[in-house]
Design a protein around this motif. Sequence first.
Motif, PDB file in Angstrom:
ATOM      1  N   ILE A   1       0.791  -0.773   0.095  1.00 61.70           N
ATOM      2  CA  ILE A   1       0.252  -0.293   0.216  1.00 61.70           C
ATOM      3  C   ILE A   1       0.903   1.674  -0.256  1.00 61.70           C
ATOM      4  CG2 ILE A   1      -1.630   1.027   1.404  1.00 61.70           C
ATOM      5  CD1 ILE A   1      -3.275  -1.535   2.244  1.00 61.70           C
ATOM      6  N   ILE A   2       1.944   1.374   1.034  1.00 56.08           N
ATOM      7  CA  ILE A   2       2.411   3.180   1.060  1.00 56.08           C
ATOM      8  C   ILE A   2       3.258   2.344  -0.230  1.00 56.08           C
ATOM      9  CG2 ILE A   2       4.714   3.773   2.100  1.00 56.08           C
ATOM     10  CD1 ILE A   2       2.238   4.380   3.710  1.00 56.08           C
ATOM     11  N   PRO A   3       3.950   2.080  -1.262  1.00 60.77           N
ATOM     12  CA  PRO A   3       4.657   1.692  -1.889  1.00 60.77           C
ATOM     13  C   PRO A   3       4.017   2.485  -3.363  1.00 60.77           C
ATOM     14  CG  PRO A   3       5.977  -0.219  -1.078  1.00 60.77           C
ATOM     15  CD  PRO A   3       4.552   0.228  -0.077  1.00 60.77           C
ATOM     16  N   ALA A   4       2.871   2.278  -3.277  1.00 61.48           N
ATOM     17  CA  ALA A   4       1.342   2.192  -4.720  1.00 61.48           C
ATOM     18  C   ALA A   4       1.838   3.835  -4.652  1.00 61.48           C
ATOM     19  CB  ALA A   4       0.322   1.373  -4.303  1.00 61.48           C
ATOM     20  N   ILE A   5       1.376   4.210  -2.575  1.00 55.57           N
ATOM     21  CA  ILE A   5       0.889   5.864  -2.557  1.00 55.57           C
ATOM     22  C   ILE A   5       2.160   6.993  -3.307  1.00 55.57           C
ATOM     23  CG2 ILE A   5       0.411   7.019  -0.599  1.00 55.57           C
ATOM     24  CD1 ILE A   5      -1.304   4.818   0.653  1.00 55.57           C
ATOM     25  N   LEU A   6       3.291   5.715  -2.511  1.00 52.58           N
ATOM     26  CA  LEU A   6       4.725   6.655  -2.874  1.00 52.58           C
ATOM     27  C   LEU A   6       4.569   6.704  -4.688  1.00 52.58           C
ATOM     28  CD1 LEU A   6       6.965   4.968  -0.198  1.00 52.58           C
ATOM     29  CD2 LEU A   6       6.280   7.612  -0.583  1.00 52.58           C
ATOM     30  N   VAL A   7       4.301   6.190  -5.418  1.00 51.46           N
ATOM     31  CA  VAL A   7       4.680   5.939  -6.291  1.00 51.46           C
ATOM     32  C   VAL A   7       3.457   6.842  -7.608  1.00 51.46           C
ATOM     33  CG1 VAL A   7       4.541   4.124  -8.596  1.00 51.46           C
ATOM     34  CG2 VAL A   7       5.759   3.530  -6.693  1.00 51.46           C
ATOM     35  N   SER A   8       2.586   6.973  -6.587  1.00 53.69           N
ATOM     36  CA  SER A   8       1.339   7.274  -7.554  1.00 53.69           C
ATOM     37  C   SER A   8       1.296   9.279  -6.946  1.00 53.69           C
ATOM     38  CB  SER A   8      -0.514   6.718  -6.974  1.00 53.69           C
ATOM     39  OG  SER A   8      -0.347   6.747  -5.818  1.00 53.69           O
ATOM     40  N   VAL A   9       2.425   9.441  -6.115  1.00 55.49           N
ATOM     41  CA  VAL A   9       2.062  10.749  -5.736  1.00 55.49           C
ATOM     42  C   VAL A   9       2.516  11.889  -6.854  1.00 55.49           C
ATOM     43  CG1 VAL A   9       3.765  12.757  -4.559  1.00 55.49           C
ATOM     44  CG2 VAL A   9       3.183  10.825  -3.711  1.00 55.49           C
ATOM     45  N   TYR A  10       3.735  11.887  -7.858  1.00 54.88           N
ATOM     46  CA  TYR A  10       4.032  11.966  -9.350  1.00 54.88           C
ATOM     47  C   TYR A  10       3.178  12.150 -10.387  1.00 54.88           C
ATOM     48  CZ  TYR A  10       7.482  14.313 -12.656  1.00 54.88           C
ATOM     49  OH  TYR A  10       7.562  15.334 -13.562  1.00 54.88           O
TER      50      TYR A  10
END
Lengths: 306, 296
Positions: free
Chosen positions: A167-176
């Motif tokens: 979940i956290i990596p997915a959110i991090l990836v989606s920011v930019y």
Amino acid sequence: MDITRTVMKNLFLYTIIIVALLLIVLFPRNPAMSVSGKALTVEMEYHFSWKEYKNNVIQYLQHVWKEKSLGETRHERVMVEDEIMRFLPNSLKIILPAFFISLLFGIWKGIFDYKNRRNKKNIFGNGLTWILQSIPDFFIVICLQWLVIFTFPSLKLFSQTNWYGFIIPAILVSVYPMMYMARITSAALSNEDGQYYIQVAKAKGFPMAIVTTRHILRNSLQSILPHITSLMIHTLSSLLIVEYLIGYEGLAYRLFTALGFTTSFNMGSFRGFEPGVIIGIGLCFLSLVILAQLTGFIIKRSLRLP
Amino acid sequence: MKNYYLFIGLILASFFAFFTFFGAHLPFIDAELSGERVIFPGPGKIETAPFPPSDKFPLGSDREGRDLLSLLVIGAKDTFILIFMIVIIRYIVAIPLGLLGFRNKGFFSWLNKWWNQLFSSLPVIFTTALILCLPFLLFHEHRFYWTILIIALVEVGRVSLIIQEQAHTLSQKTFIEAGITIGVKPVKMMVSHYFPNLMPSIVVNFFIDAGRVAILIGQLAIINVFISQELLQVNYGQSQILNMSVDWGTLIREARRDVISAFWIPFFPMLAIVLSTVTFNILGEGLRQHFNRHTQ
């Protein structure tokens, strides 16, 4: 007719990209290593030969043809397909949520930015989009990692052993990518400013919220949807950084292993460069980009856009 | 409406420019970048680098014991030279290509489209990392220049396509037709009709691109692809790649390890990269508003 043409053109394009990928990856990469002197100083020499290059390409293609496999890896009896089957699901768990989150929320954020472009909420609208787009993904990752490690050490947010590890990596990836989408959307919406159909809709008494979503957004989707492939590209490049920094075992992580980025050299051995794996992962990335393109096409069709 | 973006952007830019040009002469900056890995603060006490932020090291020190603040200030010059060289080369190639393709058909238009498509179908960082690891580039004596050229060229297609599309829209305006009617020569047409009208958006995109390049350089450094490097012997028959430059990318190269043991080493250079990206973006937006001030 138009569809056939587009499909043919894209097929041709992707063939060329695959050929370019093969040519870059199969470029002869073995420098002659020798040692000299008392201290056994490592000396590297590199001589490029067309013959070796040609051999590399031919051998690889023959291998693919005969074995029906993309090649071998650094582990014995593990083929590229096995490695990809192992790492791809982990990455898909990040990529697909991140892609759809950034698509939906990006468009939503774009609408928000557009609606509030002239009032005080603009700080959270365009302002926030600006700031988030200027902060590189690696900075967010490093700061978050540090915070989590030193303030909530009991939280295992980055561990892959938990089911929620993605979940956290997915959110991090989606920011930019999300902010990219937001800017594209708000720019496309502003481009429609002053059109007569907006005035007509307003004159009929529709509230502005409905005019924006039903009328303006629908018309500007035409110029937003072509950016969907770039959205996937941005998602993938964030994925490369996030997976590498967190140590998440996915495609991008395997890619760095395959590139063999070590900074130290021993005599005799050069980097463990795995051409097959790189080609395989490149093909995975490419098919994800094609998938994004298809998604754009499906959205366009289902909304009956011209 | 006042142009706050431009105002803030100019202030930030002059702040960076000041440290880039005069940083080496400031009293609290150690231009020599000398460092001690071990210091003895008192009898029986030993401290080893990296030192955390303190009075002596405002931002801490790196693993060589060099002051991080001095490193950042001295490295600013290298970093900005790198960023601007990449973007300037990119635009020098892209502007003529984009202008030549203004008809949206013909060879140059075709070239721009393919160039863009070819390199925008895979992540830029993936392509650049693959190309920069080619062995003949790895230890080339001019690796620095080759790297700059490659990073610049990879994204030329994207830039020239934007310019081409804008030039194409422009070519259908009446003043262009008027120019053709009174017999202006094509070269003169480009220089005095197209170029001045495209200039604002080119300048805006230039700064936004500079921000993107700053991020890209950081990303490349994170995955250990360096712009300039040398081979250094560390043991019998063993050598190591060492990055000799002091640009900000070099400082964050071990972010994965440093995040646990010495957080300040990657944090402050990354903050510097973030701040310069923000500066470039704000300047771009401010300039856009400045150029469009008559139309709003």
